[in-house]
Structure formats: structure tokens, C-alpha cells
Design an enzyme around this catalytic site. Sequence first.
Site, PDB file in Angstrom:
ATOM      1  CB  SER A 174      -0.845  -0.007   1.272  1.00 49.25           C
ATOM      2  OG  SER A 174      -1.467   1.240   1.463  1.00 49.25           O
ATOM      3  CE1 TYR A 230      -3.883  -2.233   5.241  1.00 53.20           C
ATOM      4  CE2 TYR A 230      -2.938  -0.123   4.608  1.00 53.20           C
ATOM      5  CZ  TYR A 230      -3.510  -1.331   4.260  1.00 53.20           C
ATOM      6  OH  TYR A 230      -3.693  -1.649   2.925  1.00 53.20           O
TER       7      TYR A 230
HETATM    8  N1  LIG Z   1      -8.776  -1.242  -1.043  1.00 51.33           N
HETATM    9  C1  LIG Z   1      -7.746  -0.397  -1.140  1.00 51.33           C
HETATM   10  O1  LIG Z   1      -7.923   0.803  -1.439  1.00 51.33           O
HETATM   11  C2  LIG Z   1      -6.345  -0.888  -0.922  1.00 51.33           C
HETATM   12  C3  LIG Z   1      -5.288   0.056  -1.032  1.00 51.33           C
HETATM   13  C4  LIG Z   1      -3.988  -0.373  -0.848  1.00 51.33           C
HETATM   14  C5  LIG Z   1      -3.745  -1.700  -0.567  1.00 51.33           C
HETATM   15  N2  LIG Z   1      -4.774  -2.594  -0.440  1.00 51.33           N
HETATM   16  C6  LIG Z   1      -4.436  -3.991  -0.157  1.00 51.33           C
HETATM   17  O2  LIG Z   1      -5.111  -4.831  -1.085  1.00 51.33           O
HETATM   18  C7  LIG Z   1      -5.333  -6.121  -0.458  1.00 51.33           C
HETATM   19  C8  LIG Z   1      -6.768  -6.536  -0.648  1.00 51.33           C
HETATM   20  O3  LIG Z   1      -7.591  -5.607   0.022  1.00 51.33           O
HETATM   21  P1  LIG Z   1      -9.128  -5.358  -0.326  1.00 51.33           P
HETATM   22  O4  LIG Z   1      -9.296  -3.897  -0.443  1.00 51.33           O
HETATM   23  O5  LIG Z   1      -9.553  -6.253  -1.426  1.00 51.33           O
HETATM   24  O6  LIG Z   1      -9.771  -5.797   1.064  1.00 51.33           O
HETATM   25  P2  LIG Z   1     -11.060  -6.676   1.418  1.00 51.33           P
HETATM   26  O7  LIG Z   1     -12.114  -6.512   0.393  1.00 51.33           O
HETATM   27  O8  LIG Z   1     -11.356  -6.333   2.831  1.00 51.33           O
HETATM   28  O9  LIG Z   1     -10.518  -8.180   1.317  1.00 51.33           O
HETATM   29  C9  LIG Z   1      -9.554  -8.648   2.222  1.00 51.33           C
HETATM   30  C10 LIG Z   1      -9.405 -10.138   2.026  1.00 51.33           C
HETATM   31  O10 LIG Z   1      -8.437 -10.624   2.966  1.00 51.33           O
HETATM   32  C11 LIG Z   1      -9.031 -11.707   3.677  1.00 51.33           C
HETATM   33  N3  LIG Z   1      -8.437 -11.899   5.003  1.00 51.33           N
HETATM   34  C12 LIG Z   1      -8.336 -11.006   6.015  1.00 51.33           C
HETATM   35  N4  LIG Z   1      -7.735 -11.575   7.067  1.00 51.33           N
HETATM   36  C13 LIG Z   1      -7.427 -12.845   6.715  1.00 51.33           C
HETATM   37  C14 LIG Z   1      -6.808 -13.930   7.372  1.00 51.33           C
HETATM   38  N5  LIG Z   1      -6.366 -13.831   8.626  1.00 51.33           N
HETATM   39  N6  LIG Z   1      -6.637 -15.099   6.692  1.00 51.33           N
HETATM   40  C15 LIG Z   1      -7.075 -15.221   5.421  1.00 51.33           C
HETATM   41  N7  LIG Z   1      -7.712 -14.239   4.754  1.00 51.33           N
HETATM   42  C16 LIG Z   1      -7.880 -13.060   5.400  1.00 51.33           C
HETATM   43  C17 LIG Z   1     -10.504 -11.370   3.740  1.00 51.33           C
HETATM   44  O11 LIG Z   1     -11.257 -12.516   4.090  1.00 51.33           O
HETATM   45  P3  LIG Z   1     -12.719 -12.396   4.797  1.00 51.33           P
HETATM   46  O12 LIG Z   1     -13.697 -12.094   3.688  1.00 51.33           O
HETATM   47  O13 LIG Z   1     -12.895 -13.736   5.409  1.00 51.33           O
HETATM   48  O14 LIG Z   1     -12.632 -11.290   5.798  1.00 51.33           O
HETATM   49  C18 LIG Z   1     -10.713 -10.907   2.312  1.00 51.33           C
HETATM   50  O15 LIG Z   1     -10.794 -12.010   1.451  1.00 51.33           O
HETATM   51  C19 LIG Z   1      -4.898  -5.969   0.986  1.00 51.33           C
HETATM   52  O16 LIG Z   1      -3.574  -6.456   1.129  1.00 51.33           O
HETATM   53  C20 LIG Z   1      -4.909  -4.474   1.209  1.00 51.33           C
HETATM   54  O17 LIG Z   1      -4.053  -4.079   2.237  1.00 51.33           O
HETATM   55  C21 LIG Z   1      -6.072  -2.210  -0.607  1.00 51.33           C
END
Ligand SMILES: NC(=O)c1ccc[n+]([C@@H]2O[C@H](COP(=O)([O-])OP(=O)(O)OC[C@H]3O[C@@H](n4cnc5c(N)ncnc54)[C@H](OP(=O)(O)O)[C@@H]3O)[C@@H](O)[C@H]2O)c1
Length: 306
Positions: A174, A230
Site C-alpha cells: 500500500s 496498518y
Molecule cells: N482497497 C484499497 O484501497 C487498498 C489500497 C492499498 C492496498 N490494499 C491492499 O489490497 C489487499 C486486498 O484488500 P481489499 O481492499 O480487497 O480488502 P477486502 O475486500 O477487505 O478483502 C480482504 C481479504 O483478505 C481476507 N483476510 C483477512 N484476514 C485474513 C486472514 N487472517 N486469513 C485469510 N484471509 C484473510 C478477507 O477474508 P474475509 O472475507 O474472510 O474477511 C478478504 O478475502 C490488501 O492487502 C490491502 O491491504 C487495498
Amino acid sequence: MEGAILPSLPNTRVAVVTGGNKGIGFEVCRQLASGGIAVVLTARDEMRGGEAVERLNALGLSHVVFHQLEITDASSAAALAGFLKARFGKLDILVNNAAVGGVEYGQEFDTNEEKFGGMDFHQRVEWMLKNAREPIDSAKNSVKTNYYGTKHVIEALLPLLQASSEGRIVNVSSNYGLLRHIGNEEVRQELNDVDNLTEERLAELLDKFMKDFEAGALEPHGWPTKFSAYKVAKTAMNAYSRILARRHPELRVNCAHPGFVKTDMSMGSGVLTPEEGARNLVKVALLPDGGPTGAYFAMGEEALFV
Ligand SMILES: NC(=O)c1ccc[n+]([C@@H]2O[C@H](COP(=O)([O-])OP(=O)(O)OC[C@H]3O[C@@H](n4cnc5c(N)ncnc54)[C@H](OP(=O)(O)O)[C@@H]3O)[C@@H](O)[C@H]2O)c1
């Protein structure tokens, strides 16, 4: 689901995506599978993961299968490693996508994309900063999941990545993991000095961060104060990726920021679709052989860790 037939041709590449049941991870699975790669979509919850695989299978992507993975659970990672070894004997691509935001929003804030319609990028970010609270348990869980969980998955799957002709790890990072968020110059320099940094020292720094968090002393010690766990966990993961890249020149280990994406993690406030965010990660996962390692990519382009 785990018994579904996957191609076993020697040239078929195999990918594992963590947190593949929704958001960006789901899209990474879809895009990799659309490129002919056999994908093991993992999720901590069997039902959510199984449903995600069914949705991809229904799109004609029959070479996507499910395997359970709770990234903070060593036995779960070991079971996944056993499955991959028996089925493929190798792993070509590991996308460490699973993470938690480490913050809470009041119940009045439901994930709702509509309310962000009239806001520009900065107003959306401001909304997040204003409304996110960071209870101690969420902060602890963020470090446990985003740094240690990712690290343990890598350790469990490393021998399988080494069995590939060019194993690749994409650690989903991120812009909040950039070193600029660490105000303490000494710590920032240590985290950037990957020739001398060790995993043990990273663990010490994370312990120190949590102690300062518990003591309410983040600011005086130069830690970030918003989305603090984070930011610190992603910064540590970046540093660990660079250590790993140096230690394993046979692999490609890179970090990639997807952009600000509309998902549950961002409460729907992002500006990119999950498809666009995932494309920025898949591009890194599919770089030509012999490409960069130990690098950081922002929105698909190589950038600095600072
Ligand atoms: N969205 C943004 O703007 C953004 C920006 C920068 C970076 N990111 C990064 O992109 C990645 C994906 O994020 P997202 O936005 O798609 O988030 P999201 O929609 O909240 O999805 C997160 C995923 O991680 C899973 N997860 C969380 N804890 C876990 C654990 N202990 N074991 C296995 N799975 C777990 C969740 O499973 P559950 O459904 O079971 O909770 C879900 O499948 C992350 O690394 C995040 O830091 C996102």
C-alpha cells in the site's frame, strides 16, 4: 471443491492467491485464471471461498479450485503446502493479498459507495482518516495478519516456490506502507537499510511499536498516528520482502500497491474498481522472466519504497 480437476501439464503455471473470496483478491484470481494459469483461490472461510470459486467456475474458469487458508494459522498454511506438493509439486506465483485494515468504523458507516459520489480523491481519503478508529485489538490484529500472517504463508510455501523455474511472490502492499509514514528518522533508515536489516530486528521494531501504541505514545516516538498499525505492518512487510529478495535471487519477490480501490476495506470509498486494482497486481505477477526483484510497484509502475 478441492478435488476439482486442474491441468497437470508441465507448462501450466500454478498460482495461489490469499484472501481470494472478495475484493481485489477475487479479481486477481479471475484475471490470472483468464490468462490460463491454474489458480488456487484461498480464503479463511470455506463457504465464502467455495462460493467465490463457483462464481469463477461459472464463468468457464474451471481451472480455479479452492483451498482453505487462514493466514495467521501455521497449521492451515502447512495444509495448503501439503495440498500443493501433492497436486503440483511446485508453486509459480504467490499473491499475498489477504489483509485487514486494522481500524473500525462506527455502525452508522455501512459500506456504501453512493455517499462518496460527490467527493474527490482527497475528500475520500479525509473521510477515511476522520471516521476510522483504531482500537488496540484491531491494531494487534493488523500486525499479526498483515506482517506475521504474510510472512508465515511465505515460509510455508517457499520450498514449493523454489521448485518452480522462477517462483514469484507479489506482496500486496500500500502507499501507506511507504517509509515516509515513519516519522522517526532512525527507524526509517533502519527499515531502508536492507543490507543490514534482519527479521529479528523487524520483530523488535514491531514489538516496540505495539508497546508505544499501548502506552499512547505513538506520536512522540515518530510512529504514524492514523491507520498506524496498518502502515507499520505494511512497511515491515515491504522491508521483509526486500530481505527475502536478497536472500533468494532465484525468486522474484516484489511489493505492489493496487491503488485506492472500492472494496470493503476502504468502505467503498476508493476511486478504482477491484478489477482495475487487481490489474496493477497481476501486471507485477506476470512480469517477464528475469525481471526486477526486491522492488516496489505503485499502480503497476516501479517506484520507490520511500
Ligand atoms: N482497497 C484499497 O484501497 C487498498 C489500497 C492499498 C492496498 N490494499 C491492499 O489490497 C489487499 C486486498 O484488500 P481489499 O481492499 O480487497 O480488502 P477486502 O475486500 O477487505 O478483502 C480482504 C481479504 O483478505 C481476507 N483476510 C483477512 N484476514 C485474513 C486472514 N487472517 N486469513 C485469510 N484471509 C484473510 C478477507 O477474508 P474475509 O472475507 O474472510 O474477511 C478478504 O478475502 C490488501 O492487502 C490491502 O491491504 C487495498
